[in-house]
Design a protein around this motif. Structure first.
Motif, PDB file in Angstrom:
ATOM      1  N   ILE A 166      -9.767   2.907 -34.366  1.00 16.95           N
ATOM      2  CA  ILE A 166     -10.654   2.621 -33.235  1.00 16.95           C
ATOM      3  C   ILE A 166     -12.011   3.300 -33.403  1.00 16.95           C
ATOM      4  CG2 ILE A 166     -10.986   2.938 -30.748  1.00 16.95           C
ATOM      5  CD1 ILE A 166      -9.017   0.718 -31.523  1.00 16.95           C
ATOM      6  N   LEU A 167     -11.992   4.546 -33.841  1.00 11.12           N
ATOM      7  CA  LEU A 167     -13.262   5.262 -34.023  1.00 11.12           C
ATOM      8  C   LEU A 167     -14.095   4.633 -35.135  1.00 11.12           C
ATOM      9  CD1 LEU A 167     -12.209   8.997 -33.491  1.00 11.12           C
ATOM     10  CD2 LEU A 167     -13.349   7.434 -31.887  1.00 11.12           C
ATOM     11  N   ARG A 168     -13.460   4.161 -36.196  1.00 13.46           N
ATOM     12  CA  ARG A 168     -14.197   3.482 -37.260  1.00 13.46           C
ATOM     13  C   ARG A 168     -14.750   2.140 -36.769  1.00 13.46           C
ATOM     14  NH1 ARG A 168     -13.385   5.088 -42.671  1.00 13.46           N
ATOM     15  NH2 ARG A 168     -11.942   6.854 -42.914  1.00 13.46           N
ATOM     16  N   LEU A 169     -14.007   1.503 -35.903  1.00 13.69           N
ATOM     17  CA  LEU A 169     -14.406   0.189 -35.390  1.00 13.69           C
ATOM     18  C   LEU A 169     -15.728   0.264 -34.610  1.00 13.69           C
ATOM     19  CD1 LEU A 169     -13.678  -2.816 -34.812  1.00 13.69           C
ATOM     20  CD2 LEU A 169     -12.426  -2.002 -32.800  1.00 13.69           C
ATOM     21  N   VAL A 170     -15.910   1.355 -33.864  1.00 12.99           N
ATOM     22  CA  VAL A 170     -17.107   1.459 -33.009  1.00 12.99           C
ATOM     23  C   VAL A 170     -18.199   2.330 -33.612  1.00 12.99           C
ATOM     24  CG1 VAL A 170     -15.706   1.132 -30.937  1.00 12.99           C
ATOM     25  CG2 VAL A 170     -16.203   3.451 -31.728  1.00 12.99           C
ATOM     26  N   ALA A 171     -17.930   2.940 -34.750  1.00  9.97           N
ATOM     27  CA  ALA A 171     -18.877   3.901 -35.327  1.00  9.97           C
ATOM     28  C   ALA A 171     -20.208   3.242 -35.664  1.00  9.97           C
ATOM     29  CB  ALA A 171     -18.272   4.539 -36.577  1.00  9.97           C
ATOM     30  N   ALA A 172     -21.275   4.001 -35.463  1.00 11.47           N
ATOM     31  CA  ALA A 172     -22.632   3.524 -35.785  1.00 11.47           C
ATOM     32  C   ALA A 172     -22.818   3.447 -37.295  1.00 11.47           C
ATOM     33  CB  ALA A 172     -23.656   4.474 -35.162  1.00 11.47           C
TER      34      ALA A 172
ATOM     35  N   SER B 283     -15.198  -1.272 -16.783  1.00 14.42           N
ATOM     36  CA  SER B 283     -16.452  -0.554 -16.528  1.00 14.42           C
ATOM     37  C   SER B 283     -16.406   0.855 -17.111  1.00 14.42           C
ATOM     38  CB  SER B 283     -16.724  -0.485 -15.020  1.00 14.42           C
ATOM     39  OG  SER B 283     -16.947  -1.776 -14.490  1.00 14.42           O
ATOM     40  N   MET B 284     -15.237   1.495 -17.037  1.00 11.58           N
ATOM     41  CA  MET B 284     -15.088   2.831 -17.585  1.00 11.58           C
ATOM     42  C   MET B 284     -15.262   2.820 -19.106  1.00 11.58           C
ATOM     43  SD  MET B 284     -11.828   5.442 -17.245  1.00 11.58           S
ATOM     44  CE  MET B 284     -10.816   4.548 -18.434  1.00 11.58           C
ATOM     45  N   VAL B 285     -14.649   1.840 -19.765  1.00 12.50           N
ATOM     46  CA  VAL B 285     -14.786   1.720 -21.219  1.00 12.50           C
ATOM     47  C   VAL B 285     -16.229   1.371 -21.584  1.00 12.50           C
ATOM     48  CG1 VAL B 285     -14.032   0.451 -23.264  1.00 12.50           C
ATOM     49  CG2 VAL B 285     -12.367   1.082 -21.510  1.00 12.50           C
ATOM     50  N   GLN B 286     -16.847   0.513 -20.795  1.00 11.40           N
ATOM     51  CA  GLN B 286     -18.246   0.151 -21.034  1.00 11.40           C
ATOM     52  C   GLN B 286     -19.143   1.382 -20.967  1.00 11.40           C
ATOM     53  OE1 GLN B 286     -19.814  -3.157 -21.551  1.00 11.40           O
ATOM     54  NE2 GLN B 286     -21.379  -1.680 -22.155  1.00 11.40           N
ATOM     55  N   SER B 287     -18.868   2.262 -20.007  1.00 10.27           N
ATOM     56  CA  SER B 287     -19.650   3.487 -19.862  1.00 10.27           C
ATOM     57  C   SER B 287     -19.509   4.385 -21.086  1.00 10.27           C
ATOM     58  CB  SER B 287     -19.211   4.243 -18.606  1.00 10.27           C
ATOM     59  OG  SER B 287     -19.879   5.476 -18.486  1.00 10.27           O
ATOM     60  N   ILE B 288     -18.301   4.488 -21.632  1.00 14.95           N
ATOM     61  CA  ILE B 288     -18.077   5.294 -22.837  1.00 14.95           C
ATOM     62  C   ILE B 288     -18.884   4.729 -24.002  1.00 14.95           C
ATOM     63  CG2 ILE B 288     -16.366   6.034 -24.534  1.00 14.95           C
ATOM     64  CD1 ILE B 288     -14.272   5.949 -22.293  1.00 14.95           C
ATOM     65  N   LEU B 289     -18.849   3.419 -24.157  1.00 16.19           N
ATOM     66  CA  LEU B 289     -19.575   2.775 -25.250  1.00 16.19           C
ATOM     67  C   LEU B 289     -21.084   2.981 -25.105  1.00 16.19           C
ATOM     68  CD1 LEU B 289     -17.574  -0.573 -25.518  1.00 16.19           C
ATOM     69  CD2 LEU B 289     -17.593   1.300 -27.179  1.00 16.19           C
ATOM     70  N   GLU B 290     -21.584   2.830 -23.891  1.00 23.69           N
ATOM     71  CA  GLU B 290     -23.023   2.999 -23.663  1.00 23.69           C
ATOM     72  C   GLU B 290     -23.466   4.429 -23.942  1.00 23.69           C
ATOM     73  OE1 GLU B 290     -23.511   1.669 -19.671  1.00 23.69           O
ATOM     74  OE2 GLU B 290     -23.559  -0.470 -20.210  1.00 23.69           O
ATOM     75  N   ARG B 291     -22.639   5.387 -23.560  1.00 19.55           N
ATOM     76  CA  ARG B 291     -22.984   6.788 -23.825  1.00 19.55           C
ATOM     77  C   ARG B 291     -22.948   7.074 -25.329  1.00 19.55           C
ATOM     78  NH1 ARG B 291     -19.887  10.619 -22.332  1.00 19.55           N
ATOM     79  NH2 ARG B 291     -17.998   9.495 -21.654  1.00 19.55           N
ATOM     80  N   GLY B 292     -21.996   6.425 -26.017  1.00 21.96           N
ATOM     81  CA  GLY B 292     -21.909   6.604 -27.460  1.00 21.96           C
ATOM     82  C   GLY B 292     -23.102   6.012 -28.190  1.00 21.96           C
ATOM     83  N   VAL B 293     -23.564   4.840 -27.716  1.00 19.16           N
ATOM     84  CA  VAL B 293     -24.753   4.223 -28.305  1.00 19.16           C
ATOM     85  C   VAL B 293     -25.973   5.106 -28.079  1.00 19.16           C
ATOM     86  CG1 VAL B 293     -26.347   2.269 -28.150  1.00 19.16           C
ATOM     87  CG2 VAL B 293     -23.866   1.866 -28.126  1.00 19.16           C
ATOM     88  N   ALA B 294     -26.107   5.635 -26.854  1.00 21.92           N
ATOM     89  CA  ALA B 294     -27.241   6.500 -26.524  1.00 21.92           C
ATOM     90  C   ALA B 294     -27.232   7.772 -27.368  1.00 21.92           C
ATOM     91  CB  ALA B 294     -27.212   6.854 -25.036  1.00 21.92           C
ATOM     92  N   ALA B 295     -26.041   8.256 -27.710  1.00 24.35           N
ATOM     93  CA  ALA B 295     -25.920   9.475 -28.513  1.00 24.35           C
ATOM     94  C   ALA B 295     -26.027   9.187 -30.004  1.00 24.35           C
ATOM     95  CB  ALA B 295     -24.591  10.161 -28.211  1.00 24.35           C
ATOM     96  N   GLY B 296     -26.076   7.908 -30.373  1.00 24.37           N
ATOM     97  CA  GLY B 296     -26.204   7.545 -31.773  1.00 24.37           C
ATOM     98  C   GLY B 296     -24.914   7.577 -32.566  1.00 24.37           C
ATOM     99  N   VAL B 297     -23.765   7.656 -31.889  1.00 27.88           N
ATOM    100  CA  VAL B 297     -22.485   7.737 -32.603  1.00 27.88           C
ATOM    101  C   VAL B 297     -21.720   6.408 -32.591  1.00 27.88           C
ATOM    102  CG1 VAL B 297     -22.243  10.212 -32.261  1.00 27.88           C
ATOM    103  CG2 VAL B 297     -21.326   8.640 -30.545  1.00 27.88           C
ATOM    104  N   PHE B 298     -22.051   5.485 -31.665  1.00 29.72           N
ATOM    105  CA  PHE B 298     -21.415   4.173 -31.601  1.00 29.72           C
ATOM    106  C   PHE B 298     -22.452   3.091 -31.882  1.00 29.72           C
ATOM    107  CE2 PHE B 298     -18.109   5.663 -28.216  1.00 29.72           C
ATOM    108  CZ  PHE B 298     -17.444   6.393 -29.177  1.00 29.72           C
ATOM    109  N   ARG B 299     -22.015   2.017 -32.493  1.00 27.72           N
ATOM    110  CA  ARG B 299     -22.916   0.901 -32.744  1.00 27.72           C
ATOM    111  C   ARG B 299     -23.090   0.053 -31.487  1.00 27.72           C
ATOM    112  NH1 ARG B 299     -20.032  -3.910 -33.711  1.00 27.72           N
ATOM    113  NH2 ARG B 299     -17.777  -3.617 -34.026  1.00 27.72           N
TER     114      ARG B 299
END
Length: 253
Positions: free
Chosen positions: A247-253, A180-196
């Motif tokens: 890891i950062l490249r893997l999730v990058a938008a 859940s903690m990792v999911q929250s990080i991903l969701e915040r990254g998507v909302a900020a436009g930095v994660f896909r």
């Protein structure tokens, strides 16, 4: 009437006549006059009970067991060796943990809880999503380096097809919190436009663990195959930066 006097060893001897009303006691001798004996009757001095520090004993057993299981696995570990290193005896081990398998299960459970609790203490929710994910990758790498027993215990349990771990509801609960903690990080990254979108937090966690886990478990063979020392300070730092970048490249938008 005689008076008790004391020699240098603290034992009493009788000599002369006592002064009126004097108490004839020698420090440490246990001698007293009749009036004091009458006042106290047959009561014995209170003695502080000797209490076994059960928690300290269990902690020593678990620490010794962790090292022995990490070194020799469940099958190769010996209870008498654990008892000797824990400054305990085999009877106490069986009293607290019932069996060697139950002791192994407790050690394994504690190993997983330790890393899961430490992850929660990172307080990643207060960080920028990229910074939070980078800190998690750094933490995982550092944890593996500082706690090599964790990796070998996990290896040992996989040989047993997780028969002990599957019994632990506590580990399952803490692992759900981590996902859940990792999911929250991903969701915040998507909302900020930095994660896909669409990154599975479980798959991401497996990858974060794998890129550090594989490197360290294969450090001896890898050093031979690739003809470089994989455990120098420079090599470890280079690997950490590679892990973070991956890891950062893997999730990058």
């Amino acid at each position: 009437m005689f008076v008790a006097t004391c020699n240098s060893a603290g034992f009493g001897r009788r000599q002369g006549i006592s002064a009126a009303g004097g108490k004839n006691r020698c420090p440490g001798s246990g001698l007293m006059d009749a009036s004091e004996n009458t006042a106290q009757g047959k009561a014995k001095p209170a003695q502080k009970p000797r209490i076994r520090d059960a928690e300290a004993t269990k902690a020593r057993i678990l620490e010794a067991a962790k090292r022995e299981f990490a070194k020799s696995g469940l099958g190769g570990a010996r209870v008498d060796v654990i008892a000797e290193k824990a400054r305990a005896n085999k009877r106490m081990i069986y009293h607290y943990f019932d069996s060697k398998e139950r002791l192994f299960q407790t050690v394994l459970e504690n190993a997983y809880l330790d890393i899961r609790i430490a992850e929660q203490k990172l307080n990643l929710d207060h960080l920028d999503p990229r910074e939070a994910l980078e800190r998690l990758v750094r933490f995982t790498w550092d944890y593996y380096l500082k706690n090599p027993e964790f990796i070998t215990l996990v290896n040992s349990e996989n040989l047993h097809r997780a028969k002990h771990l599957k019994k632990s509801e506590t580990v399952k609960d803490y692992s759900r919190r981590f996902v859940s903690m990792v999911q929250s990080i991903l969701e915040r990254g998507v909302a900020a436009g930095v994660f896909r979108k669409g990154v599975d937090p479980v798959q991401l966690n497996i990858t974060v663990a794998a890129i550090g886990y594989y490197y360290l478990t294969n450090r001896f063979t890898g050093s031979i195959v690739f003809e470089r020392d994989l455990m120098t300070k420079e090599a470890l730092e280079e690997r950490l930066h590679f892990n973070i970048d991956t890891i950062l490249r893997l999730v990058a938008a």
